[in-house]
Motif scaffolding. Sequence first.
Motif, PDB file in Angstrom:
ATOM      1  N   ALA A  70     -43.924 -24.399  34.714  1.00  0.00           N
ATOM      2  CA  ALA A  70     -43.508 -24.212  36.118  1.00  0.00           C
ATOM      3  C   ALA A  70     -43.041 -25.533  36.723  1.00  0.00           C
ATOM      4  O   ALA A  70     -42.080 -25.567  37.504  1.00  0.00           O
ATOM      5  N   ALA A  71     -43.706 -26.632  36.370  1.00  0.00           N
ATOM      6  CA  ALA A  71     -43.306 -27.943  36.877  1.00  0.00           C
ATOM      7  C   ALA A  71     -41.892 -28.283  36.431  1.00  0.00           C
ATOM      8  O   ALA A  71     -41.065 -28.785  37.216  1.00  0.00           O
ATOM      9  N   VAL A  72     -41.584 -27.992  35.168  1.00  0.00           N
ATOM     10  CA  VAL A  72     -40.236 -28.259  34.661  1.00  0.00           C
ATOM     11  C   VAL A  72     -39.209 -27.404  35.394  1.00  0.00           C
ATOM     12  O   VAL A  72     -38.081 -27.829  35.636  1.00  0.00           O
ATOM     13  N   ALA A  73     -39.643 -26.180  35.774  1.00  0.00           N
ATOM     14  CA  ALA A  73     -38.737 -25.277  36.494  1.00  0.00           C
ATOM     15  C   ALA A  73     -38.602 -25.643  37.972  1.00  0.00           C
ATOM     16  O   ALA A  73     -37.871 -24.975  38.707  1.00  0.00           O
ATOM     17  N   GLY A  74     -39.332 -26.684  38.421  1.00  0.00           N
ATOM     18  CA  GLY A  74     -39.191 -27.153  39.791  1.00  0.00           C
ATOM     19  C   GLY A  74     -40.174 -26.578  40.781  1.00  0.00           C
ATOM     20  O   GLY A  74     -40.024 -26.777  41.992  1.00  0.00           O
ATOM     21  N   VAL A  75     -41.213 -25.892  40.318  1.00  0.00           N
ATOM     22  CA  VAL A  75     -42.222 -25.347  41.228  1.00  0.00           C
ATOM     23  C   VAL A  75     -43.090 -26.503  41.729  1.00  0.00           C
ATOM     24  O   VAL A  75     -43.634 -27.260  40.914  1.00  0.00           O
ATOM     25  N   PRO A  76     -43.259 -26.656  43.039  1.00  0.00           N
ATOM     26  CA  PRO A  76     -44.072 -27.764  43.557  1.00  0.00           C
ATOM     27  C   PRO A  76     -45.569 -27.510  43.330  1.00  0.00           C
ATOM     28  O   PRO A  76     -46.001 -26.371  43.134  1.00  0.00           O
ATOM     29  N   GLY A  77     -46.344 -28.597  43.407  1.00  0.00           N
ATOM     30  CA  GLY A  77     -47.805 -28.480  43.321  1.00  0.00           C
ATOM     31  C   GLY A  77     -48.350 -28.346  41.931  1.00  0.00           C
ATOM     32  O   GLY A  77     -49.517 -27.989  41.756  1.00  0.00           O
ATOM     33  N   MET A  78     -47.539 -28.620  40.898  1.00  0.00           N
ATOM     34  CA  MET A  78     -47.976 -28.446  39.508  1.00  0.00           C
ATOM     35  C   MET A  78     -48.377 -29.772  38.851  1.00  0.00           C
ATOM     36  O   MET A  78     -48.475 -29.874  37.643  1.00  0.00           O
ATOM     37  N   GLU A  79     -48.663 -30.787  39.634  1.00  0.00           N
ATOM     38  CA  GLU A  79     -48.970 -32.099  39.079  1.00  0.00           C
ATOM     39  C   GLU A  79     -50.293 -32.090  38.309  1.00  0.00           C
ATOM     40  O   GLU A  79     -51.233 -31.388  38.661  1.00  0.00           O
ATOM     41  N   ASN A  80     -50.316 -32.913  37.280  1.00  0.00           N
ATOM     42  CA  ASN A  80     -51.534 -33.156  36.491  1.00  0.00           C
ATOM     43  C   ASN A  80     -52.250 -31.876  36.044  1.00  0.00           C
ATOM     44  O   ASN A  80     -53.460 -31.714  36.256  1.00  0.00           O
ATOM     45  N   PRO A  81     -51.550 -30.962  35.427  1.00  0.00           N
ATOM     46  CA  PRO A  81     -52.193 -29.681  35.068  1.00  0.00           C
ATOM     47  C   PRO A  81     -53.343 -29.849  34.085  1.00  0.00           C
ATOM     48  O   PRO A  81     -54.390 -29.213  34.248  1.00  0.00           O
ATOM     49  N   TYR A  82     -53.154 -30.690  33.059  1.00  0.00           N
ATOM     50  CA  TYR A  82     -54.215 -30.849  32.060  1.00  0.00           C
ATOM     51  C   TYR A  82     -55.481 -31.403  32.717  1.00  0.00           C
ATOM     52  O   TYR A  82     -56.592 -30.908  32.495  1.00  0.00           O
ATOM     53  N   GLU A  83     -55.300 -32.442  33.522  1.00  0.00           N
ATOM     54  CA  GLU A  83     -56.452 -33.092  34.143  1.00  0.00           C
ATOM     55  C   GLU A  83     -57.177 -32.142  35.098  1.00  0.00           C
ATOM     56  O   GLU A  83     -58.417 -32.147  35.176  1.00  0.00           O
ATOM     57  N   ARG A  84     -56.426 -31.310  35.808  1.00  0.00           N
ATOM     58  CA  ARG A  84     -57.054 -30.385  36.759  1.00  0.00           C
ATOM     59  C   ARG A  84     -57.853 -29.299  36.031  1.00  0.00           C
ATOM     60  O   ARG A  84     -58.954 -28.934  36.466  1.00  0.00           O
ATOM     61  N   LEU A  85     -57.322 -28.814  34.918  1.00  0.00           N
ATOM     62  CA  LEU A  85     -58.078 -27.824  34.144  1.00  0.00           C
ATOM     63  C   LEU A  85     -59.261 -28.466  33.441  1.00  0.00           C
ATOM     64  O   LEU A  85     -60.320 -27.848  33.276  1.00  0.00           O
ATOM     65  N   LYS A  86     -59.088 -29.714  33.028  1.00  0.00           N
ATOM     66  CA  LYS A  86     -60.206 -30.433  32.414  1.00  0.00           C
ATOM     67  C   LYS A  86     -61.355 -30.564  33.405  1.00  0.00           C
ATOM     68  O   LYS A  86     -62.529 -30.323  33.068  1.00  0.00           O
ATOM     69  N   GLU A  87     -61.045 -30.914  34.638  1.00  0.00           N
ATOM     70  CA  GLU A  87     -62.071 -31.055  35.670  1.00  0.00           C
ATOM     71  C   GLU A  87     -62.764 -29.723  35.950  1.00  0.00           C
ATOM     72  O   GLU A  87     -63.975 -29.664  36.187  1.00  0.00           O
ATOM     73  N   LEU A  88     -61.970 -28.644  35.903  1.00  0.00           N
ATOM     74  CA  LEU A  88     -62.527 -27.327  36.196  1.00  0.00           C
ATOM     75  C   LEU A  88     -63.426 -26.812  35.078  1.00  0.00           C
ATOM     76  O   LEU A  88     -64.473 -26.193  35.340  1.00  0.00           O
ATOM     77  N   THR A  89     -63.033 -27.074  33.825  1.00  0.00           N
ATOM     78  CA  THR A  89     -63.672 -26.374  32.703  1.00  0.00           C
ATOM     79  C   THR A  89     -64.573 -27.219  31.829  1.00  0.00           C
ATOM     80  O   THR A  89     -65.510 -26.693  31.217  1.00  0.00           O
ATOM     81  N   ARG A  90     -64.318 -28.510  31.681  1.00  0.00           N
ATOM     82  CA  ARG A  90     -65.072 -29.273  30.698  1.00  0.00           C
ATOM     83  C   ARG A  90     -66.504 -29.479  31.170  1.00  0.00           C
ATOM     84  O   ARG A  90     -66.753 -29.967  32.268  1.00  0.00           O
ATOM     85  N   GLY A  91     -67.430 -29.095  30.303  1.00  0.00           N
ATOM     86  CA  GLY A  91     -68.842 -29.270  30.627  1.00  0.00           C
ATOM     87  C   GLY A  91     -69.371 -28.235  31.598  1.00  0.00           C
ATOM     88  O   GLY A  91     -70.512 -28.352  32.059  1.00  0.00           O
ATOM     89  N   HIS A  92     -68.547 -27.227  31.910  1.00  0.00           N
ATOM     90  CA  HIS A  92     -68.980 -26.190  32.862  1.00  0.00           C
ATOM     91  C   HIS A  92     -68.806 -24.818  32.240  1.00  0.00           C
ATOM     92  O   HIS A  92     -67.928 -24.595  31.416  1.00  0.00           O
ATOM     93  N   ARG A  93     -69.629 -23.896  32.668  1.00  0.00           N
ATOM     94  CA  ARG A  93     -69.400 -22.493  32.371  1.00  0.00           C
ATOM     95  C   ARG A  93     -68.611 -21.918  33.526  1.00  0.00           C
ATOM     96  O   ARG A  93     -69.024 -22.004  34.687  1.00  0.00           O
ATOM     97  N   VAL A  94     -67.460 -21.359  33.208  1.00  0.00           N
ATOM     98  CA  VAL A  94     -66.648 -20.738  34.262  1.00  0.00           C
ATOM     99  C   VAL A  94     -66.539 -19.251  33.985  1.00  0.00           C
ATOM    100  O   VAL A  94     -66.685 -18.797  32.846  1.00  0.00           O
TER     101      VAL A  94
END
Length: 483
Positions: free
Chosen positions: A416-440
Motif C-alpha cells: 500500500a505504501a508503494v501504491a501511495g497510501v498514506p500512514g503506512m510508515e514502518n510496517p515491520y516495526e509496528r507489527l513487531k511492537e504489536l506481536t513480538r513477545g505478546h499473545r494477540v
Amino acid sequence: MPHDVTPAPRPRRSLAETGIALGPLDGRYRAAVAPLVDHLSEAALNRERVHVEVEWLAHLCAAGVVPGAPALSDADVAYLRAVVDEFDAATVAELAEIERVTVHDVKAVEYLIRRRIDAAPAVLGDSTVLPRVAELVHFACTSEDVNNLAYALMVQGAVGQVWLPAARALVGDLAELARALADVPMLARTHGQPATPTTLGKELAVLAHRLDRQLRRIERAEYLGKLNGATGTYGAHLAAVPGADWPEISRTFVEGLGLTWNPLTTQIESHDWQAELYADVARFNRILHNLATDVWTYISLGYFAQVRGQGTVGSSTMPHKVNPIRFENAEANLEISSALLDTLGATLVTSRLQRDLTDSTTQRNIGPAFGHSLLAIDNVRRGLAGLDADPAAMARDLEANWEVLGEPIQTAMRAAAVAGVPGMENPYERLKELTRGHRVTGDDLRAFVAGLGLPDDVAARLAAMTPASYTGLAAALVERYLA
C-alpha cells in the motif's frame, strides 16, 4: 580388605554351532530383507561368478576368437547356463568343499564349472564339444575380471529388483498421504517457533518430491565392468591370440551382460560407479531420516494419531502409550546404512598402485548397507500406514497463534505504501511492537487493521484472514508439482 564377591563365570552351552545369526539382518529382521539374499549374499556372489565365467566361455566360442575352438550348440549353451539357473544350496556346499582345497574362491568357481563340463557327455551325449573347450574356462582372466562383473550384476539386480521397487512404493505412499492432506492447515515451526502456516500435505509433499528426485538419479545409475587382464593391458590375451581385437571383444561381452564397459583400468575396475551410486542411496537415506524425525515430531505434537495397530504393546508399563517405534527404528537403520555406504564409497575409489585387496572385504558389506536401508523403508511404510491426521489438534495450535498474521499485514502495508497510501510508515516495526513477545487475538489484529487506513478491499481481505486460512498456495503446490 573387602572380600572379592565377583561370582565365578558359570559354564554355558555355546551357541556358536547352532547356526544362529550374528547380526540382526539375518536374525530378527530377516523377513524384511530376505529378498536381498538372492542378490547380495556370498552365495549370490558365487552364482554371479559362475554366470560370468559361463557367459565368457560362450562368448569366446561364439566369436571364434581362439583358433581351433569349436562353436557351441544350443544344447551346449543351455547346459552351461543351467549351471547358473540351478545354483542351489548343494552347489554352495560343493563350492565350499572345492575352496577348502584351492583356498581361492574364484578358482573354486572355475573348478566347479570344469566339473560340470566333464559331466556334460553323460547328459548331452558324446556329440557335445564342451570337453574340448574346457581350457577356455577363465581364459586370460584375472580373478578381478570375474569379480567386478559379478558385483556389478549383483548390485544392479539388488537395486533394480528389490531396493528401488520398495523405495518407489514408499514414495507412492507418502505422495498419496500428501495429496489427502493437501488442504489441512497446520502451524509451521521454523527454528521450532510458530511461523507462517502451511498445510500438512504440503510439508509431506516436499519430502516426497525430494525422495523422488533421488530415486530418479538412482534409476539413471551406470553399472560399469571390465575384462582386460591382470593389469588392464590384455597382456595374456595378446600373448595367446595376438590377432584378435581384444578391447572390442571385451566391450561386446561386458555390454552383453547389460553393463557399461570401462575401457581403461588397472587390475581392478575402479569402483567409481559404486561410490556414485552409494552416495545417492545415502542421500535418499538421509532425506528419509528427515521424514522420520519430522513425522515423529508431528506425532508428539498430536497432529498425527497412531490409531491403527492398537493391538501392539506401546510401553511395557504405561498402557496409554503407542510409541512411534517404526520411525525410531527407521532412523537408526538409516544411520547405520548411510555410514556403511559412506565407508564403501570412500574406500572403494582408492587402490594402491595396480591393485590391493581392500575392496574385497569392503564389497562383502554391500548387503548390510542395502539391508539396513531396506529395513528402514519397510518400517517407514508400516509407520505411515498406521497414522491418521488430527485436524482439530492442528486447528487448536493455529487458533492460539494469531501473531503469525503479522507477516501478511505488514507485507500488505508495504504494498500500500508503494501504491501511495498514506500512514503506512514502518510496517515491520509496528507489527513487531504489536506481536513480538505478546499473545494477540483475532480481535486485536482486526482492530489494528481497521485503524491503518488501508483501502477498503485490502482491509476487508486482512480482516477476514485467520491463521487457518493463511496457507497461501500450499494446497495448489501439492496438486501442481507432486508428480
